[in-house]
Design an enzyme around this catalytic site. Structure first.
Site, PDB file in Angstrom:
ATOM      1  N   GLU A  44       0.862  -1.186   0.000  1.00 24.20           N
ATOM      2  CA  GLU A  44       0.000   0.000   0.000  1.00 24.20           C
ATOM      3  C   GLU A  44       0.894   1.230   0.000  1.00 24.20           C
ATOM      4  OE1 GLU A  44      -2.673   0.352   3.365  1.00 24.20           O
ATOM      5  OE2 GLU A  44      -3.783   1.940   2.350  1.00 24.20           O
ATOM      6  N   CYS A 234      -6.520   0.978   2.995  1.00 24.22           N
ATOM      7  CA  CYS A 234      -7.469   2.089   3.110  1.00 24.22           C
ATOM      8  C   CYS A 234      -7.380   3.073   1.955  1.00 24.22           C
ATOM      9  CB  CYS A 234      -7.256   2.808   4.429  1.00 24.22           C
ATOM     10  SG  CYS A 234      -7.671   1.794   5.847  1.00 24.22           S
ATOM     11  N   ASN A 365     -11.979  -3.282   0.660  1.00 16.02           N
ATOM     12  CA  ASN A 365     -10.840  -3.586   1.538  1.00 16.02           C
ATOM     13  C   ASN A 365     -11.365  -4.104   2.861  1.00 16.02           C
ATOM     14  OD1 ASN A 365      -8.277  -3.511   2.853  1.00 16.02           O
ATOM     15  ND2 ASN A 365      -8.749  -1.472   3.622  1.00 16.02           N
ATOM     16  N   GLU A 366     -11.411  -3.238   3.859  1.00 15.06           N
ATOM     17  CA  GLU A 366     -11.899  -3.650   5.184  1.00 15.06           C
ATOM     18  C   GLU A 366     -13.299  -3.098   5.347  1.00 15.06           C
ATOM     19  OE1 GLU A 366      -9.324  -1.958   8.117  1.00 15.06           O
ATOM     20  OE2 GLU A 366      -8.031  -3.708   8.122  1.00 15.06           O
TER      21      GLU A 366
HETATM   22  O1  AHR Z   1      -2.024  -1.710   6.787  1.00 13.56           O
HETATM   23  C1  AHR Z   1      -2.462  -0.460   7.191  1.00 13.56           C
HETATM   24  C2  AHR Z   1      -3.959  -0.382   7.174  1.00 13.56           C
HETATM   25  O2  AHR Z   1      -4.476  -1.309   8.082  1.00 13.56           O
HETATM   26  C3  AHR Z   1      -4.610  -0.764   5.881  1.00 13.56           C
HETATM   27  O3  AHR Z   1      -4.698   0.289   5.008  1.00 13.56           O
HETATM   28  C4  AHR Z   1      -5.971  -1.178   6.305  1.00 13.56           C
HETATM   29  O4  AHR Z   1      -6.546  -2.087   5.437  1.00 13.56           O
HETATM   30  C5  AHR Z   1      -5.775  -1.681   7.694  1.00 13.56           C
HETATM   31  O5  AHR Z   1      -6.664  -1.098   8.578  1.00 13.56           O
END
Ligand code: AHR
Length: 646
Positions: A44, A234, A365-366
């Site tokens: 990321e 994120c 993602n989450e």
């Molecule tokens: O890895 C950092 C963050 O942790 C990522 O962006 C997210 O997916 C998770 O909350």
């Protein structure tokens, strides 16, 4: 006391007053295949992972598009930002530098990403788009400037004509300095417009011009990742839908990829990064190319129609989701489609007519809640029809348990996604206690993707305690390879002077790169992944923490041979009898190769000044019989490899 002796008699053996622990490894029985993609990484653009990190561009704000267009620049003399008749419509700003011959001169300096890292004797490719007003010829002096303010590499460029043109030259540095700068000074009188001011090391990974930092890719290459999850995290969601990651903005000519906010610039109020933006210079084409170089399966994550649920409540109405779903369909065409297709043509024009072989996409993602499930359901419906053969990855939310997790897993089964992405950043103790997490998972539903996981002590340092706990936990991933298909440690990279989040697998500054103990654990798994799980029993049970020991084993058809992984998390050495049953008609080639990470100090960690405090050590032992006693030192992770032949 009697109970303790009894348990030793059942599980181990008592030899001259000290216990031996017996692990039965039956290589004559092959269980589930281990997915070739099993162990991978999650990338990321966090911690300056892309811009300022993996992406080798040394100039920050090269297109003057940051909301404060002077960010990272110092202007001197007569310099202003303009946007009339731009060179690149999606990045319209540029600078106009004028000089009337005054002694002060006119020009600008770029400070890079916490400095520009330059190396003595190394060459740097400079490029700029420029034009003069009035069509006269003008000269610019280019200088690499050291942290002591000395010019340490110089070149000159003649700019002519009133049309935008690309100019290139090479600068050579006379010194090594992590905090250099780039200076451009207009010579004599005149006026010149400049845009997309760029400086790359000539020595990028594979020498590519829009390239990646060679030492960082080399570290990835040596990790052998089976899968590469990108671009977030994120940043896929964005703080708002307007700033979500949009892959279509990240392809095509690099100069015309529009700037996007980086969601990590003001996430932590105690750690602000107002200078953190995404240039998209490292975009989806470059990600796919990197996956190909690494031999890793690409796993892109796409926005599902929700922005970051921690930060906002923006939701795309269900009846307006079509463009988001179309992005997924088009991405498959971009990666795999024929050159005659719209997006396949874009790929081919960028230099890769062959397909990239995309086989899976994560939607969201989450994410959590019904708002996610409703949107995912629409993606699944269309993608099943239009992208057959592409595996769909759904989310189990941001936690490894709890209300959202319990709601989402049954929903993922109902939607019949192929894999479910679980995330856990937890204490080392949690990892030790969860080595059996997947033993009882439903074997009939979607497979598990441990998409973001890392152990961290309270201070969140990448120390040995965390890595050892990850090694122990991963025996459980391996033992359950029939249901756990992918696992990616997270996050991948962090700049030592510009990080927002830790733990991280690889740290770097402008010149150096540092591999953490967790990196070596991942590497030891990924390079010893094997092809099939084989049963390992401690008494009647898998070894998942009894007597502070953990183990798993695989057969590797390619070696061919047996690979046993064993972890001792106690402060005492333990003799482990690895009782081996080889397949019929197979014998060993005579030697155990042993690869070990060990330290008595759980707090030890590698740092840039001392990068090899903890690294794997290789030894060997002759293969003498089927019941070797292998010493497992205190706090150790060991891989035992035994080559075999028919
Ligand atoms: O890895 C950092 C963050 O942790 C990522 O962006 C997210 O997916 C998770 O909350």
């Amino acid at each position: 006391m009697r109970l303790i002796v009894l348990s030793l008699l059942i599980l181990g053996e008592v030899t001259m007053g000290s216990a031996q622990y017996r692990l039965s490894v039956d290589a004559s029985r092959k269980e589930a295949p281990v997915q070739p993609e099993m162990y991978g990484v999650f990338f990321e653009d966090i911690n300056f992972g892309a811009d300022g990190g993996l992406y080798a561009e040394l100039v920050k704000n090269r297109s003057f598009e940051f909301p404060q267009p002077v960010t990272a620049w110092t202007f001197f003399g007569k310099v202003k930002v303009e946007k009339e008749t731009p060179c690149f419509p999606r990045n319209p700003h540029y600078v106009r530098v004028e000089a009337d011959g005054a002694l002060t001169g006119s020009g600008l300096e770029n400070a890079g990403f916490r400095g520009i890292g330059i190396k003595k004797g190394a060459e740097y490719r400079f490029s700029v788009y420029a034009r003069t007003s009035g069509g006269q010829t003008t000269e610019i002096k280019l200088e690499l400037v050291s942290s002591q303010n000395d010019p340490v590499g110089t070149a000159r460029l003649k700019i002519s004509g009133s049309e935008w043109k690309k100019y290139t030259t090479v600068l050579k540095s006379q010194v090594t300095d992590a905090k250099g700068r780039l200076r451009l000074t207009l010579q004599g009188k005149g006026s010149v417009d400049m845009d997309h001011v760029s400086l790359f090391p000539a020595d990028t990974w594979k020498g590519r011009e829009n390239g990646l930092r060679k030492d960082l890719v080399q570290a990835l290459y040596e990790l052998h990742p089976g899968v590469f999850r990108f671009p977030g995290g994120c940043i896929v969601e964005g703080n708002s839908l307007a700033t979500r990651y949009q892959w279509k903005n990240s392809v095509g000519p690099v100069e015309n990829r529009p700037l996007n906010e980086n969601r990590w610039n003001y996430t932590f109020k105690h750690k602000l990064f107002p200078d953190y933006y995404q240039s998209y210079g490292l975009g989806f084409y470059e990600y796919f190319q990197l996956c190909e170089d690494l031999g890793a399966a690409p796993l892109p994550v796409l926005n599902c129609g929700l922005s970051c649920q921690y930060e906002s409540h923006e939701e795309v109405p269900l009846d307006s989701l079509v463009p988001y779903i179309q992005d997924a369909v088009d991405l498959v065409e971009f990666a795999n489609g024929p050159v005659s297709s719209r997006w396949g043509k874009v790929r081919a024009e960028m230099g890769h007519p062959r397909a990239f072989g995309l086989r899976m996409i994560a939607v969201g993602n989450e994410q959590w809640g019904p708002q996610y499930v409703q949107r995912l359901e629409r993606f699944v419906k269309v993608m099943r029809e239009r992208c057959p053969g592409i595996r769909i990855v759904g989310s189990a939310g941001p936690q490894a348990d709890g209300k959202d997790f319990d709601y989402l897993w049954p929903e993922m089964k109902r939607l019949k996604v192929d894999l479910v992405d679980e995330h856990y950043y937890r204490s080392p103790q949690w990892f030790l206690e969860n080595a059996g997490r997947y033993d009882d998972y439903d074997r009939k539903g979607p497979k598990v993707f441990a998409g973001e996981y890392a152990a961290h002590p309270d201070n969140r340092e990448n120390n040995w305690e965390a890595a050892l706990a990850e090694a122990a936990f991963m025996t459980g991933l391996e033992r359950n390879a029939d249901v756990v298909w992918l696992a990616t440690y997270a996050p991948l990279f962090a700049h030592t002077e510009a990080w927002q989040w830790r733990p991280d697998l690889i740290w770097f500054d402008n010149l150096r790169c540092l591999l953490t103990p967790s990196y070596y654990v991942q590497q030891m798994y990924a390079t010893n992944a094997g092809t099939q799980v084989i049963p390992t029993l401690y008494g009647e049970e898998p070894l998942k923490g009894q007597d502070s020991l953990y183990a798993s084993a695989v057969w590797d058809e390619r070696m061919p041979g047996l690979i046993v992984k064993a972890v001792n998390v106690s402060s005492e050495a333990k003799p482990l009898v690895i009782s081996v049953k080889l397949p019929r008609d197979t014998r060993s080639s005579g030697e155990w190769e042993i690869i070990r990470l060990q330290s008595d100090d759980l707090e030890v960690h590698n740092c840039l000044e001392s990068p090899s405090q903890l690294i794997p050590v290789k030894t060997s032992l002759p293969y003498e019989n089927e019941n070797p006693v292998m010493e497992l030192p205190a706090y150790s992770f060991t891989v035992f490899r035994l080559k075999c032949q028919k």
